[in-house]
Design an enzyme around this catalytic site. Sequence first.
Site, PDB file in Angstrom:
ATOM      1  N   GLU A   2       4.313 -50.021 -58.930  1.00  0.00           N
ATOM      2  CA  GLU A   2       5.586 -49.309 -59.003  1.00  0.00           C
ATOM      3  C   GLU A   2       6.402 -49.623 -57.756  1.00  0.00           C
ATOM      4  OE1 GLU A   2       4.981 -45.100 -59.433  1.00  0.00           O
ATOM      5  OE2 GLU A   2       7.045 -44.605 -58.930  1.00  0.00           O
TER       6      GLU A   2
ATOM      7  N   ASP B 177       9.692 -48.113 -56.136  1.00  0.00           N
ATOM      8  CA  ASP B 177      10.724 -47.077 -56.209  1.00  0.00           C
ATOM      9  C   ASP B 177      11.942 -47.515 -55.408  1.00  0.00           C
ATOM     10  OD1 ASP B 177       9.161 -45.510 -57.831  1.00  0.00           O
ATOM     11  OD2 ASP B 177       8.278 -44.401 -56.164  1.00  0.00           O
TER      12      ASP B 177
ATOM     13  N   GLU C 195      15.004 -43.225 -55.078  1.00  0.00           N
ATOM     14  CA  GLU C 195      14.701 -41.836 -55.415  1.00  0.00           C
ATOM     15  C   GLU C 195      15.582 -41.022 -54.496  1.00  0.00           C
ATOM     16  OE1 GLU C 195      10.468 -40.925 -56.882  1.00  0.00           O
ATOM     17  OE2 GLU C 195      10.215 -42.103 -55.079  1.00  0.00           O
TER      18      GLU C 195
ATOM     19  N   HIS D 109       4.813 -48.977 -54.118  1.00  0.00           N
ATOM     20  CA  HIS D 109       3.489 -48.406 -54.421  1.00  0.00           C
ATOM     21  C   HIS D 109       2.637 -49.512 -55.041  1.00  0.00           C
ATOM     22  CE1 HIS D 109       4.459 -43.982 -54.295  1.00  0.00           C
ATOM     23  NE2 HIS D 109       5.657 -44.372 -54.670  1.00  0.00           N
TER      24      HIS D 109
END
Length: 421
Positions: A213, A215, A218, A229
Amino acid sequence: MAGTLALSTLLVLPLVSAQAVGIPDAHPQLVTYKCKANGGCQAQDTSVVIDFTFHSVHEKNSSTSCYNGSVDTSLCPDTEMCTQNCVVDGAANYTEFGVTVAGSSLTMHQYMTVKGETEVTSSRLYLLDNASQNYAKLQLLNQEFAFDVDVSTLVCGMNGALYLSEMDLTGGRSTSSPAGAAYGAGYCDAQCPKQAWFNGAVNTQDLGACCNEMDIWEANALSTQLTPHPCTKPGIYGCSSDDCGSNGVCEESGCGFNPYGLGLHNYYGYGGRIDTSKPFTVVTQFLTNDNTTTGTLSEIRRLYVQNGTVIQNAVATVAPFVGTDSITDKYCANADSGFASRGGLKTSGEALDRGMTLVFSIWNDNSQFMNWLDSGNAGPCNSTEGNPSIIEQTAPYTSVTFSNIKWGDIGSTYKSTRRAW
Ligand SMILES: *[C@@H]1O[C@H](CO)[C@@H](O)[C@H](O)[C@H]1NC(C)=O
Ligand SMILES: *[C@@H]1O[C@H](CO)[C@@H](O)[C@H](O)[C@H]1NC(C)=O
Ligand SMILES: *[C@@H]1O[C@H](CO)[C@@H](O)[C@H](O)[C@H]1NC(C)=O
Ligand SMILES: *[C@@H]1O[C@H](CO)[C@@H](O)[C@H](O)[C@H]1NC(C)=O
Ligand SMILES: *[C@@H]1O[C@H](CO)[C@@H](O)[C@H](O)[C@H]1NC(C)=O
Ligand SMILES: *[C@@H]1O[C@H](CO)[C@@H](O)[C@H](O)[C@H]1NC(C)=O
Ligand SMILES: *[C@@H]1O[C@H](CO)[C@@H](O)[C@H](O)[C@H]1NC(C)=O
C-alpha cells in the site's frame, strides 16, 4: 492506516437475473491523464467503481440478501454455491453513495440527507480501465503522480484519502466468481483487513487481505500524511494468523511524512503556506537510485502547486529529522521501526513497478477519532473533536474533491505560472 470498511445502507433491487452477475454497474466516467516528458498529457478512458460490499448481493430468484454485513452461510457456504444461488447487482446510482463525478472531477461526501435523515455514505472507490473492465494499472516507479484536491470542508477527524493498493487487477475474476473488478471486488491493503470476501470469493477461511500500500494522500484541512506501507509478499496475499498483524508480512504502521509532526505547524492548514481553504495541486515523485524505471526506489518527494506557485515540501525542524524534506530509507529508519525488516523502500518500489490500483476513500473513525492523523504530535485537533457523532452534527456537509488526476514522467504533470517566493 487505510480507509476502514463502511457498511452502506442498501436498497435491495427487485431485479432478477439468471447469472451470478446481475445488472451492470454505472461506472461513472472519471477522465484521468497520462503524461510524457515532451509529449504533454493525454486523456484516458477511466471510470470509478464502488467497493464490492456496497453492492447488493441477493438470491437469484428473490430479493433475499446473500450479504448484509456478513455472508449468509446457507446461501453462500462456499464460492460455488454462492455463485449458483446469488447474484451481485451493479450500483446504478452513485449519488446514493454520496459520490458525484463530472469530467475529471470526483467528489465524495461522508454523509447524505435522505428524507430529512442523515445517512452515512463513507464510500471507497477504485479506478477502472474502461476498455478491459479491470482496475487501471498504475506503474509509478521513476514516475510522478499529481492531482488537485479540495479539502476545505474536511474537518478534524475526517480523512479524504487517495492511495495505491497492489490489488489483483481483475479483482479476482474467475468462472466461479465472475464479478471481479467491474463490481469493485478484491480489496486489500497493508492492514490485512479480514473481509466477508477475499479477492472476489467468499472468505470461508477468514483470511486477511494483505498487499502493498502506498498512501499518497491521507488528509483533512488540518493535517496531511504521506506513507509507504511495504509488504513482503507480492500481489494480494491471504494471511491466516502468524503472518497477519504487526509481525506479519505487511508494515502496518508505515513510514509517514506529516509536516505538522515534523515541526511545521504553519505549513499546512487554513491560511497556511499550503492554504487548505482553497484547492491546490499535490505532486508525488517516486525516484529511483539511477533515474530509470528499472532502478530501486530510493526517495519519495512531494511538492505542491497553489495559485500558480510551486511550493517545496516542508523541511523538518525536529530531531532526528532536521533538514529532511522527503522519504528515504534513512528517514524511515528513524520514523518506523518495522520498515527496514519489510525490505524498506525497495519493497514498495517493486510494487510500484509491478502495478497498483488507485483507491479513493472518505471516512472517519469511531474508535480513535483519527488522532494519528491530526491530533497530539500529528496535528492541531484535540483528541475528541474527531468523534464521528460530533462531525455528523457539526459538519454533515464534509466532503473531498479530487480532480485532474495525472501520472507520467518526472516533471511532466505540473507547471508553475508564477515564481516561488
Ligand atoms: C429460489 O430458488 C431456490 C433454489 O432453486 C428455491 O429453493 C427457492 O424456493 C426459490 N425461492 C423463490 C422465492 O422462488
Ligand atoms: C440487514 O441487517 C439489518 C440488521 O440485522 C436488518 O435490519 C436489515 O433489514 C437487513 N437488510 C437486508 C436487506 O436484509
Ligand atoms: C439517484 O439518487 C439520488 C439520491 O438518492 C436521487 O435524488 C436521484 O433521483 C437518483 N437518480 C435516479 C436517476 O434515480
Ligand atoms: C467504454 O468501452 C466500451 C466498450 O469498449 C465503449 O462502448 C464505451 O463507449 C466506452 N465508454 C466510454 C465512456 O468511453
Ligand atoms: C538523478 O536525477 C537527479 C535530478 O535530476 C540528479 O540530481 C541525480 O544526479 C541523478 N542520479 C543519477 C544516478 O543519475
Ligand atoms: C492568486 O495570486 C494572485 C496574485 O498574488 C492574487 O491576486 C489572487 O488573489 C490569488 N488567488 C487565490 C485564489 O489565492
Ligand atoms: C475540542 O474542540 C472542540 C471544538 O473546538 C471543543 O468544543 C471541545 O471543547 C474541545 N475539547 C477539549 C477537551 O478541549
